[in-house]
Design an enzyme around this catalytic site. Sequence first.
Site, short mmCIF file in Angstrom:
data_model
loop_
_atom_site.label_atom_id
_atom_site.label_comp_id
_atom_site.label_asym_id
_atom_site.label_seq_id
_atom_site.Cartn_x
_atom_site.Cartn_y
_atom_site.Cartn_z
CB CYS A 142 25.70 24.10 24.51
SG CYS A 142 25.27 24.90 26.08
CE LYS A 163 25.11 32.09 31.40
NZ LYS A 163 25.08 33.33 30.58
CB SER A 192 28.17 30.17 28.99
OG SER A 192 27.26 31.25 29.00
CG HIS A 235 29.98 26.81 24.99
ND1 HIS A 235 29.27 26.67 23.81
CD2 HIS A 235 29.05 26.97 25.97
CE1 HIS A 235 27.97 26.76 24.07
NE2 HIS A 235 27.82 26.93 25.37
CD GLU A 237 31.47 26.26 21.03
OE1 GLU A 237 30.37 26.76 21.34
OE2 GLU A 237 31.92 25.23 21.58
NE ARG A 249 24.16 38.81 26.95
CZ ARG A 249 24.32 37.50 26.74
NH1 ARG A 249 24.46 37.04 25.51
NH2 ARG A 249 24.35 36.66 27.77
#
EC number: 2.3.1.31
Length: 312
Positions: A142, A163, A192, A235, A237, A249
């Site tokens: 990333c 985003k 993300s 991502h 992972e 969040r």
Amino acid sequence: MPIKIPAHLPAYDILTREGVMVMSEDQAARQDIRPLRIGLLNLMPKKIQTETQFARLIGATPLQIELSLIRMTEHQTKTTASEHMEEFYRPFQEVRDEKFDGLIITGAPIEHLEFSDVTYWDELGEVFAWTQSNVHSTFGVCWGGMAMINHFHGIRKHMLDHKAFGCFRHRNLDPASPYLRGFSDDFVIPVSRWTEVKQAEVDAVPELVTLLGSDEVGPCLISDPGHRALYIFNHFEYDSDTLKQEYDRDVEGGTAINVPINYYPDDDPSRKPLNRWRSHAHLLYGNWISEIYETTPYDMARIGLESTDLRG
């Protein structure tokens, strides 16, 4: 073979419960083999979560892995206990005379900053240069991948209008690549980020090869053979609930955020998200570890000086 990590590292118990083979340093010392030495330069604020995610993937291969946790020398994390950092992490300046078979450089939630405004940018440039003499293969993830490709090739990161957030379909663009063994033609990957690397700028550098890409979110995985590096901007992972944690969040904090695309069943945040990328995550990192094993010198002093391809 298992991954060697300290028995008191939180990831040790988590991965043991999941069935991942882990071993303590005492157990590893009794085995008469050379493990692959992999460093994790962890730039993420949630250190323990990130350690566990990458240890899970590289610990699933049949090779013994020795994982070393590394941090930037002067940067002080505010979100992880200092006791954890002191016990398990070593500053870069302390390891710079050592050799590694592989190095993962994680992302960091600072993509709104220009690279030159990052407080540890100068030292990170030292890390990138160091990989060319002391690391056999480097994997930038990333923001870490965007920083590396900028350092070595001058390719910029560009801010997005909104985003890129969710699970996006990607295509296998180079099925013959050893890093993509077993990959499907198309699959989803969690994304993300607020920035992107443009495919046209990658294509303008002849030595770069785009391995995975998406019509919606652009290039994903790029091979840079000349620098013995891979850059991934998304991502694999991530845990099943990582995007959910990020979404919750932002909602709780009053930050405007869209529901992550193609993540929740029927795009309903009240429903449990399904992990549809786990198998490809293990394939990619397993293939990377396998490629390191096939090509890294047995004599670690030769790392950075030669490649020894066992398939030759």
